[in-house]
Design an enzyme around this catalytic site. Structure first.
Site, PDB file in Angstrom:
ATOM      1  N   ASP A  45     -26.401 -24.686 -11.625  1.00 11.66           N
ATOM      2  CA  ASP A  45     -26.528 -23.532 -10.740  1.00 11.66           C
ATOM      3  C   ASP A  45     -26.599 -22.210 -11.502  1.00 11.66           C
ATOM      4  O   ASP A  45     -26.214 -21.169 -10.976  1.00 11.66           O
ATOM      5  CB  ASP A  45     -25.346 -23.503  -9.754  1.00 11.66           C
ATOM      6  N   CYS A  94     -29.583 -35.851  10.497  1.00 11.41           N
ATOM      7  CA  CYS A  94     -28.960 -34.850  11.366  1.00 11.41           C
ATOM      8  C   CYS A  94     -29.189 -35.154  12.840  1.00 11.41           C
ATOM      9  O   CYS A  94     -28.354 -34.821  13.686  1.00 11.41           O
ATOM     10  CB  CYS A  94     -29.494 -33.453  11.049  1.00 11.41           C
ATOM     11  N   CYS A 138     -23.440 -27.350  12.909  1.00 13.92           N
ATOM     12  CA  CYS A 138     -23.397 -26.340  11.853  1.00 13.92           C
ATOM     13  C   CYS A 138     -24.028 -25.035  12.310  1.00 13.92           C
ATOM     14  O   CYS A 138     -23.548 -23.937  11.987  1.00 13.92           O
ATOM     15  CB  CYS A 138     -24.071 -26.848  10.584  1.00 13.92           C
ATOM     16  N   CYS A 198     -21.804 -21.017  13.049  1.00 13.55           N
ATOM     17  CA  CYS A 198     -21.982 -19.825  12.209  1.00 13.55           C
ATOM     18  C   CYS A 198     -21.494 -18.573  12.934  1.00 13.55           C
ATOM     19  O   CYS A 198     -21.991 -18.248  14.013  1.00 13.55           O
ATOM     20  CB  CYS A 198     -23.453 -19.668  11.819  1.00 13.55           C
ATOM     21  N   CYS A 253     -19.512 -30.274   9.900  1.00 14.00           N
ATOM     22  CA  CYS A 253     -20.507 -31.344   9.817  1.00 14.00           C
ATOM     23  C   CYS A 253     -19.868 -32.698  10.149  1.00 14.00           C
ATOM     24  O   CYS A 253     -18.900 -33.100   9.502  1.00 14.00           O
ATOM     25  CB  CYS A 253     -21.121 -31.387   8.422  1.00 14.00           C
TER      26      CYS A 253
END
Length: 372
Positions: free
Chosen positions: A129, A183, A189, A193, A243
């Site tokens: 990353d 999914c 999810c 938010c 999730c």
């Protein structure tokens, strides 16, 4: 994949290791270009600057022939959202409650890459990353999981909790099959938010994301998102934590990244009092240290303003005299919510920074009375 390499990876704590080809993320590169073209990356200019390299690992390293993707499960042992119901403490993302994962993974990846080089005679490069590499699409192509509607990687074995590392090599390794999307009709999810940062499934507007706002965004938190931040002072785990695939995650965490006790639920009053030396000492070895004291205290003061706890007002008042205007402005906002009587006319008159004065003006417009 040489068996010795896979065995060593697992002995070093990695839960999964699989292979893909560098040309497996062409479509992801196209999506990234659209993301940047629409301005959804916000202030993350480095994404636009490195777009060509991100879109194709062969631009990053023309000799690459295989990409080895590894995942390490960092799933929490307790509810990662429990602190959201405790407004006097700050909530840090699970990954930030201990050592910087870059440091945790990189040394281990180098050892695995070294073994791969010895086993194959090939050249290798290690990434965690820190380079323009699309780890999540590559991980999905390698079969570690799939990118869920929240754009993060989801694994049938580890839910939404995998740190990713990549080894690029010029060895020709047999690729593994990609994972398919599981999914279905779920949108947990997206609905979780706090700032509606998903304009559509599988599409993120980073400018609305609390992780972006608390970490990448340099200036004052936009007023429209402050209340929604609650006491999230570094990152946001809401979309990950809800999730449904998390319930299938492996139970044994082997304490790979157990939270530091002092970072599980730190008191906002204590955090607001950190000077630069104390901030660096507290977050030594932590990813939090990278954003610096000023951004962090900005986040803490927003959380204090959201706490509805007048006992935290003195901690915010103390920051009205902070040397950094970013902190002073956040302190004004916090006090306008908790105890406007502490915002005196004398303090307002002494402020010269235009951004901080704008916070004073906003407080006045909201009904704060500046007493002498």
């Amino acid at each position: 994949m040489p068996a010795a390499v896979a065995e060593r990876a697992r002995s070093l704590g990695f839960d999964v290791i699989r292979v893909t080809s560098p040309d497996a993320v062409v479509e992801a590169g196209l999506r990234l270009r659209a993301f940047v073209a629409d301005g959804l990356h916000g202030e993350m200019s480095w994404m636009a600057d490195t777009l060509d390299r991100r879109a194709d690992p062969r631009v990053l390293w023309p000799a690459v022939r295989s990409v080895v993707m590894l995942g390490l499960n960092y799933g929490p042992s307790a509810d990662p959202l429990a602190n959201l119901g405790r407004p006097a403490v700050g909530n840090l993302s699970v990954y930030a409650r201990n050592r910087d994962y870059h440091d945790v993974l990189k040394g281990r990846l180098k050892e695995i890459a070294g073994l791969l080089a010895r086993e194959t005679g090939a050249a290798v490069k290690v990434f965690v990353d820190t380079a323009p590499l699309m780890e999540k699409p590559l991980a999905a192509a390698a079969g570690l999981g799939w990118q869920g509607k929240h754009t993060n990687l989801v694994s049938r074995d580890f839910g939404s909790w995998l740190f990713l590392g990549a080894i690029l090599t010029d060895a020709e390794l047999a690729p593994d099959a990609p994972e398919t999307d599981h999914c279905g009709s779920c949108r947990a999810c997206l609905d979780a938010c706090p700032t509606d940062a998903f304009p559509a499934p599988y599409r993120l507007d980073a400018r609305r994301c609390i992780s972006y706002l608390t970490i990448e965004h340099a200036g004052p938190i936009p007023a429209e998102f402050r209340a929604a931040m609650g006491n999230r002072i570094y990152g946001c785990d809401d979309c990950l934590a809800v999730c449904p695939w998390n319930k299938f995650a492996a139970v044994s965490r082997e304490a790979k990244l157990a939270a530091r006790p002092d970072l599980e639920a730190p008191r906002l009053a204590d955090l607001a009092g950190l000077d630069d030396v104390a901030f660096r000492a507290l977050f030594s070895g932590s990813p939090v240290k990278r954003i610096g004291r000023s951004r962090f205290l900005r986040n803490v003061l927003v959380a204090i303003g959201n706490s509805a706890d007048p006992s935290l007002a003195p901690a915010a008042e103390e920051r009205l005299a902070d040397p950094d205007p970013l902190v002073r402005g956040a302190a004004v906002w916090a006090l306008s919510r908790l105890d406007p009587g502490r915002l005196t006319a004398a303090r307002r008159a002494a402020e010269t920074d235009p951004d901080v004065r704008a916070e004073w003006d906003a407080a006045a417009a909201a009904g704060a009375l500046f007493l002498s």
